[in-house]
Design a protein around this motif. Structure first.
Motif, PDB file in Angstrom:
ATOM      1  N   ARG A  91       0.638  -1.379   0.148  1.00 21.70           N
ATOM      2  CA  ARG A  91      -0.098  -0.123  -0.157  1.00 21.70           C
ATOM      3  C   ARG A  91       0.816   1.263   0.145  1.00 21.70           C
ATOM      4  N   ASP A  92       2.002   1.397   0.678  1.00 18.31           N
ATOM      5  CA  ASP A  92       2.679   2.485   0.784  1.00 18.31           C
ATOM      6  C   ASP A  92       3.656   2.755  -0.066  1.00 18.31           C
ATOM      7  N   LEU A  93       4.108   1.595  -0.762  1.00 21.50           N
ATOM      8  CA  LEU A  93       4.924   1.611  -2.009  1.00 21.50           C
ATOM      9  C   LEU A  93       4.176   2.321  -3.329  1.00 21.50           C
ATOM     10  N   LYS A  94       2.763   1.801  -3.165  1.00 20.38           N
ATOM     11  CA  LYS A  94       1.744   2.687  -4.115  1.00 20.38           C
ATOM     12  C   LYS A  94       1.640   3.968  -3.835  1.00 20.38           C
ATOM     13  N   GLN A  95       1.603   4.146  -2.739  1.00 15.40           N
ATOM     14  CA  GLN A  95       1.320   5.459  -2.263  1.00 15.40           C
ATOM     15  C   GLN A  95       2.583   6.536  -2.645  1.00 15.40           C
ATOM     16  N   VAL A  96       3.655   6.131  -2.333  1.00 15.44           N
ATOM     17  CA  VAL A  96       4.987   7.064  -2.520  1.00 15.44           C
ATOM     18  C   VAL A  96       5.437   7.324  -4.008  1.00 15.44           C
ATOM     19  N   GLY A  97       4.524   6.551  -4.870  1.00  8.17           N
ATOM     20  CA  GLY A  97       4.861   6.664  -6.282  1.00  8.17           C
ATOM     21  C   GLY A  97       5.224   5.559  -7.041  1.00  8.17           C
ATOM     22  N   PHE A  98       5.452   4.420  -6.568  1.00  7.33           N
ATOM     23  CA  PHE A  98       5.912   3.170  -7.451  1.00  7.33           C
ATOM     24  C   PHE A  98       4.665   2.833  -8.163  1.00  7.33           C
ATOM     25  N   ASP A  99       5.074   2.251  -9.413  1.00 11.21           N
ATOM     26  CA  ASP A  99       3.983   1.873 -10.519  1.00 11.21           C
ATOM     27  C   ASP A  99       4.086   0.352 -10.763  1.00 11.21           C
ATOM     28  N   LEU A 100       5.473  -0.100 -10.566  1.00 14.93           N
ATOM     29  CA  LEU A 100       5.783  -1.457 -11.085  1.00 14.93           C
ATOM     30  C   LEU A 100       6.858  -2.019 -10.138  1.00 14.93           C
ATOM     31  N   LEU A 101       6.711  -3.296 -10.073  1.00 18.20           N
ATOM     32  CA  LEU A 101       7.836  -3.999  -9.083  1.00 18.20           C
ATOM     33  C   LEU A 101       8.140  -5.121  -9.750  1.00 18.20           C
ATOM     34  N   THR A 102       9.545  -5.359  -9.794  1.00 18.15           N
ATOM     35  CA  THR A 102      10.225  -6.654 -10.457  1.00 18.15           C
ATOM     36  C   THR A 102      10.105  -7.693  -8.783  1.00 18.15           C
ATOM     37  N   THR A 103       9.430  -8.975  -9.052  1.00 17.38           N
ATOM     38  CA  THR A 103       9.424  -9.462  -8.037  1.00 17.38           C
ATOM     39  C   THR A 103      10.229 -10.953  -8.073  1.00 17.38           C
ATOM     40  N   VAL A 104      11.090 -10.621  -9.074  1.00 16.14           N
ATOM     41  CA  VAL A 104      11.699 -12.058  -9.365  1.00 16.14           C
ATOM     42  C   VAL A 104      13.355 -11.663  -8.949  1.00 16.14           C
ATOM     43  N   ASN A 105      13.725 -12.529  -7.775  1.00 12.78           N
ATOM     44  CA  ASN A 105      15.054 -12.309  -7.150  1.00 12.78           C
ATOM     45  C   ASN A 105      15.206 -13.494  -6.508  1.00 12.78           C
TER      46      ASN A 105
END
Length: 361
Positions: A91-105
């Motif tokens: 929720r907070d990553l979206k709120q501070v401006g993130f649109d896209l996350l890579t989930t592979v690591n």
């Protein structure tokens, strides 16, 4: 009257490295009044830089495996930590401006396949696009394409491995692994559909400040076969940012962009490496002319520091843009910390490297 010339299309993209959440970071985000968490203050100093871009990308190096799994545990079998985080982080990553996350690591299977599936569900709930891990074979065959300001952008993502967490034999599509030929096929498949191809690679040697020869060869091969931007992560420290020229099969030459490692966007200090608290926000513009030609424009690198400090009797963390906080320090950055931060800034600049056309801000 003369003919009106069509306007060029333009997009600004921001990208950060590893979003790590150690148990002390999670603990400090817990609200005193309830069994809830808030990470917003941790990102507040850099939020304007993230929200100011048209597309903001980060690497989620944790999972949303649910409350039944501790937020950080060691694995006796593999020897690696296993990460999990409260859903409020999404929720907070979206709120501070993130649109896209890579989930592979290497931590994407820290909660097993069910934790991986739940992570994707949580990201969907908060309208965060994601790529690199998948729920099904069908999902894994559909590339992530975002259209922003009329420019179509594909984001592909891969990891070197999963910390000995086994990918089930009947689910080989669960996690994108770095295999050169497979990546080249993916690039060839998506290239005709988009204006820009970004490839995120979770690779390299931890705590090493330069890429290996094999990394350089892989990156140049991907660029020569149609990738435009390479975003690297995993070493937990910064590595160089460069803008090499790629030569396509057609003989055409184009300017590309490579960040071999954007370091840790959020993290506690790891081992004895002060630089593990240093990351960078990479910002670059992409312009599409009316005739269809696409080019990378202004490139800037903004080194950041994930600071641990005490306020109100509690340990807290925050990510600050280093240069602006050295110029205008606040009460949470006393003199001794400023001196240390100045040294880390100088080191970060040397690692990133000063090159024509790339600003360090």
């Amino acid at each position: 009257m003369g003919e009106v010339k069509p306007m060029n299309k333009k997009v600004t993209i921001a990208a950060v490295g590893d979003i790590l959440m150690w148990k002390n970071q999670v603990a400090c985000a817990k609200l005193a009044s309830a069994d809830q968490y808030s990470f917003a203050d941790m990102f507040a100093p850099v939020a304007p830089l993230l929200t100011g871009a048209d597309l903001t990308i980060g690497n989620l190096e944790t999972t949303f495996s649910g409350k039944s799994q501790p937020y950080q545990i060691g694995s006796a079998r593999t020897g690696y930590p296993r990460f999990n985080c409260p859903d409020e982080l999404a929720r907070d990553l979206k709120q501070v401006g993130f649109d896209l996350l890579t989930t592979v690591n290497n931590h994407c299977l820290d909660g097993g396949p069910n934790g991986l599936f739940r992570t994707l569900d949580v990201l969907d709930r908060h309208k965060l696009a994601h790529t690199g891990t998948y729920r099904s074979l069908q999902d894994s065959t559909v590339p992530l394409i975002q259209e922003v300001n009329g420019i179509r952008i594909a984001v592909l993502a891969y990891t070197y491995g999963t910390n000995k967490q086994v990918i089930p034999e009947h689910m080989p599509w669960l996690v994108n692994l770095i295999m050169r030929d497979a990546i080249l096929r993916d690039i060839a498949s998506v290239r005709p559909l988009v204006d820009l191809v970004i490839v995120s690679l979770h690779f390299g040697v931890e705590f090493r400040y330069t890429p290996t020869a094999n990394q350089r060869l892989l990156v140049q091969s991907l660029l020569d076969h149609g990738a435009d931007v390479i975003l690297g992560a995993h070493p937990h420290v910064l590595q160089p940012v460069v803008a090499p020229t790629a030569t396509l099969a057609t003989g055409e030459k184009k300017r590309t962009l490579v960040a071999y490692s954007l370091g840790n966007f959020t993290s506690e200090k790891m081992l004895s490496f002060d630089q593990s608290q240093i990351g960078a926000i990479l910002r670059f513009s992409v312009e599409k002319e009316a005739e269809g030609r696409v080019s990378i424009g202004r490139i800037s690198v903004i080194p950041t520091y994930c600071q641990r400090y005490t306020y109100g009797g509690r340990v807290r963390f925050r990510v600050v843009p280093i240069r602006s906080y050295l110029r205008r320090p606040d009460i949470h950055l006393p003199l001794m910390q400023r001196k240390k931060l100045r040294l880390m800034w100088d080191r970060a600049v040397r690692i990133i490297g000063r090159k024509p056309g790339i600003l360090i801000e």
